[in-house]
Scaffold this motif. Structure first.
Motif, short mmCIF file in Angstrom:
data_model
loop_
_atom_site.label_atom_id
_atom_site.label_comp_id
_atom_site.label_asym_id
_atom_site.label_seq_id
_atom_site.Cartn_x
_atom_site.Cartn_y
_atom_site.Cartn_z
N SER A 127 -30.48 0.82 -30.11
CA SER A 127 -31.39 0.43 -29.03
C SER A 127 -31.59 1.60 -28.08
O SER A 127 -32.71 1.81 -27.59
CB SER A 127 -30.90 -0.83 -28.30
N GLY A 136 -18.10 -1.22 -33.10
CA GLY A 136 -19.51 -1.06 -32.76
C GLY A 136 -19.82 -1.69 -31.40
O GLY A 136 -19.22 -2.68 -31.03
N THR A 170 -23.05 -5.12 -36.66
CA THR A 170 -22.37 -5.85 -37.73
C THR A 170 -20.96 -5.27 -37.90
O THR A 170 -20.23 -5.69 -38.79
CB THR A 170 -23.14 -5.71 -39.06
N ASN A 173 -24.29 6.27 -37.93
CA ASN A 173 -24.47 4.95 -38.55
C ASN A 173 -24.46 5.07 -40.07
O ASN A 173 -23.88 4.24 -40.77
CB ASN A 173 -25.79 4.32 -38.13
P1 ADP Z 1 -23.48 -0.02 -33.83
O1 ADP Z 1 -23.54 1.23 -34.64
O2 ADP Z 1 -22.64 0.10 -32.62
O3 ADP Z 1 -23.22 -1.25 -34.62
P2 ADP Z 1 -26.28 0.38 -33.73
O4 ADP Z 1 -27.35 -0.14 -32.80
O5 ADP Z 1 -26.21 1.85 -33.88
O6 ADP Z 1 -24.93 -0.24 -33.23
O7 ADP Z 1 -26.49 -0.23 -35.12
C1 ADP Z 1 -26.74 -1.62 -35.25
C2 ADP Z 1 -26.46 -2.09 -36.62
O8 ADP Z 1 -27.40 -1.55 -37.50
C3 ADP Z 1 -25.17 -1.66 -37.23
O9 ADP Z 1 -24.12 -2.52 -36.83
C4 ADP Z 1 -25.41 -1.76 -38.72
O10 ADP Z 1 -25.23 -3.07 -39.13
C5 ADP Z 1 -26.86 -1.45 -38.81
N1 ADP Z 1 -27.10 -0.11 -39.34
C6 ADP Z 1 -27.51 0.95 -38.62
N2 ADP Z 1 -27.71 2.02 -39.44
C7 ADP Z 1 -27.39 1.62 -40.70
C8 ADP Z 1 -27.38 2.26 -42.00
N3 ADP Z 1 -27.72 3.55 -42.15
N4 ADP Z 1 -27.01 1.52 -43.07
C9 ADP Z 1 -26.67 0.22 -42.93
N5 ADP Z 1 -26.68 -0.44 -41.74
C10 ADP Z 1 -27.02 0.24 -40.63
#
Ligand code: ADP
Length: 593
Positions: free
Chosen positions: A557, A551, A545, A496
């Motif tokens: 989760s 994603g 996002t 991420n």
């Molecule tokens: P995905 O990576 O599939 O979007 P995640 O549950 O891993 O699903 O993450 C959810 C959301 O959290 C991401 O879409 C992103 O918007 C936000 N996110 C997670 N880690 C970070 C980070 N290190 N910096 C910015 N946004 C983050």
């Protein structure tokens, strides 16, 4: 009860009404703090001010009563002294004019001898004369050559005959010296009428007795006649013979406790007449007057009002300074108190909000988990059948001679099996998410695990010009946990971070001991960070996002689910433009469940 709550809640609305909107909530806390301050101020200061006001009023009344009591007591004392003195003078003159002395005192020589004796005792006796029953002067001793005066037509003479004794008002007479007259009448033997002994006395005698009444608290004492003319010399308010200055109408004012005053007057000296009058200078003074028994005079005592004096002014000044000091101190303490109380409420609201969000995501996770487990389970069976049948078909292929599309079909079958395997991994993940996979506990070194995970992602990071740095605690204890699942956790988080940074950036991995029984891993990136709204939702399943196809919204989760299952916790701190910090806490040992 209900109305009470409504009343209170109108005064102090709950600061946490706007649960979601932080700015609005902050505004609300400030409003709450102000209302709390005003409420506390009202509750504490109102009794203070009321009690002080009452005390002030009571004390003022008490002082007025006291000064009134003192005045009336002084009046009584002076009244007694002067009455006793006048009565003594009258007794002496009555005694001198015994019935059998008429013949003797007609003789000027005898009268002179008597007068000399009297003057030794009372030097202020000015003259003495004997008047016969026909109102003519028989003998006279004094500074004037008065002889043969006929008093028959004079009022005083009529009065002394009628009442036996006569006391005159003070008058200046020929000598321009104020004096008064005492006359007594005596019956002559054989009913031959009455003779009169008349003595003129200098007013100084009276003045001395009157002046005794002047004390610290009494500013003036004097006598007036029935018409208000001064009989003795006042200290301040006029001259003998003139009308008393205080009887001029400078405008009488009401004494503020006039009712009590009337009661007191009744209680103390019934005939005293107490009023507040204005002096020519415009000051208010207490004026107490009482008739002197058996004299034509009225005794007057004048007292400055205590409440107009400096002592009372300074007392009030002290009292008000103390109250003001208390109020200021109270304001400071209450300001601080309402600030502290609001801070406590804010903190407990935040904790509540945190627990609420945690419980909410745990609930969501559980629901999604159940759904995912059901779906995965249902899909697993047909997948095994597809896998099994593909294997069978591939076995037949091996036993079969070559034919035209054999190779292509074998490739297709491999593709099918690969896809089935991918599907299996996904269903396995879903089951894992639903906590259906078993946890495999082993001893592991978190520093090493992190390095392994990073090694796995190194290529991608280098490609994106992202530096991954370590700040590892050398003394970090080994933990008992599930290697595979923790790898997945850190893969998700670091992935991420790489996604968020995009190009050029740094990721820092830090390990520390968390107290004695746990470790703490922090993953810090300098990516674009997240808004409050995003932070609040990142652990929600399917929240992403990222663009569609990229994603799934499952990464965090699942991470959350795994960490909870392993007895750990995860927290995130981020602000837009400030990067993101994920803090993971894990226990050293797994608790048996
Ligand atoms: P995905 O990576 O599939 O979007 P995640 O549950 O891993 O699903 O993450 C959810 C959301 O959290 C991401 O879409 C992103 O918007 C936000 N996110 C997670 N880690 C970070 C980070 N290190 N910096 C910015 N946004 C983050």
């Amino acid at each position: 009860m209900n109305t009470k709550r409504m009343w209170i809640s109108r005064l102090l609305p709950s600061p946490s009404e706007y649960f979601e909107d932080t700015a609005e909530m902050e505004k609300n806390y400030r409003y709450f703090s102000r209302r709390l301050f005003v409420l506390l101020l009202g509750l504490t200061m109102t009794p203070l001010i009321i009690v002080s006001g009452l005390l002030h009023y009571q004390y003022q009344n008490l002082l007025q009563k006291n000064e009134l009591t003192q005045l009336v007591l002084n009046l009584e004392q002076s009244q007694n002294t002067i009455e006793r003195f006048v009565s003594k003078l009258q007794s002496i003159i009555k005694f001198v004019a015994r019935d059998d002395r008429y013949e003797e005192l007609r003789n000027t020589e005898e009268l002179k001898a008597l007068f000399v004796r009297l003057q030794q005792e009372y030097p202020d006796f000015a003259d003495i004369e004997v008047i016969d029953s026909s109102g003519r002067q028989q003998s006279y001793i004094g500074p004037y050559e008065l002889s043969g005066n006929d008093y028959t037509q004079q009022n005083w003479y009529k009065e002394v005959l009628q009442r036996g004794v006569y006391l005159s008002n003070v008058f200046s007479g020929f000598r321009q010296v104020p004096h008064f007259v005492i006359a007594v009448s005596r019956k002559l033997p054989d009913n031959k009428g009455s003779w009169v002994l008349r003595v003129t006395i200098d007013v100084n005698t009276l003045q001395r007795y009157v002046d005794i009444g002047v004390t610290n608290s009494i500013s003036d004492v004097y006598l007036v006649d029935a018409a208000g003319n001064l009989q003795t010399k006042p200290r301040k308010y006029g001259l003998i013979g003139e009308k008393s200055v205080l009887l001029h109408d400078y405008g009488l004012t009401e004494y503020s406790i006039s009712e009590t005053l009337a009661d007191y007057q009744q209680l103390l000296v019934k005939n005293a007449d107490v009023t507040v009058v204005k002096t020519p200078e415009g000051n208010e003074v207490l004026h107490a007057a009482i008739d002197l028994q058996s004299t034509p005079w009225r005794l007057v005592l004048v007292k400055d009002l205590y409440l107009d004096g400096n002592a009372w002014f300074f007392f009030q000044l002290r009292l008000f300074s103390i109250i003001l000091g208390c109020i200021l101190l109270g304001v400071l303490i209450l300001l601080r108190m309402s600030h502290v109380i609001t801070a406590h409420i804010r903190q407990s609201d935040r904790r509540r909000q945190h627990f609420f969000l945690e419980a909410e995501s745990a609930n969501k996770l559980a629901a999604i988990g159940r759904l995912a487990a059901g779906v995965a389970h249902e899909i697993n069976n047909p997948l095994s059948i597809i896998n099994q049948k593909t294997g069978l078909v591939m076995d037949y292929f091996e036993m079969t001679e070559d034919f035209k599309y054999k190779q292509a079909m074998e490739q297709a079958l491999n593709g099918v099996q690969e896809s089935v395997n991918r599907c299996r991994t996904i269903t396995h993940r879903l089951l894992g998410f639903a906590r259906h996979t078993d946890v495999m506990i082993e001893e592991l070194d978190m520093n090493q695990l992190l390095q392994e995970v990073v090694a796995f992602l190194a290529k991608e990071a280098t490609y994106n010009q992202i530096a991954i740095n370590f700040d590892l605690d050398e003394g970090l204890k080994h933990i008992q946990s599930d290697r595979g699942q923790l790898q997945q956790v850190f893969l998700n988080i670091i992935n991420n971070a790489i996604d968020a940074i995009g190009n050029e950036g740094t990721i820092l991995l830090k390990t520390r001991m968390q107290k004695e029984d746990g470790i703490r891993i922090t993953v810090v990136d300098d990516g674009p960070g997240m808004s409050v709204e995003v932070v609040q939702r990142i652990f929600d399943p399917f929240f992403t996002t990222k663009e569609t196809g990229k994603g799934t919204g499952l990464g965090l989760s699942i991470t959350y689910g795994i960490l909870k299952k392993l007895g750990g916790d995860i927290q995130v701190n981020s602000e837009p433009g400030q990067g993101a910090t994920f803090t993971i806490v894990l226990p050293l040992v797994q608790e048996q469940q």
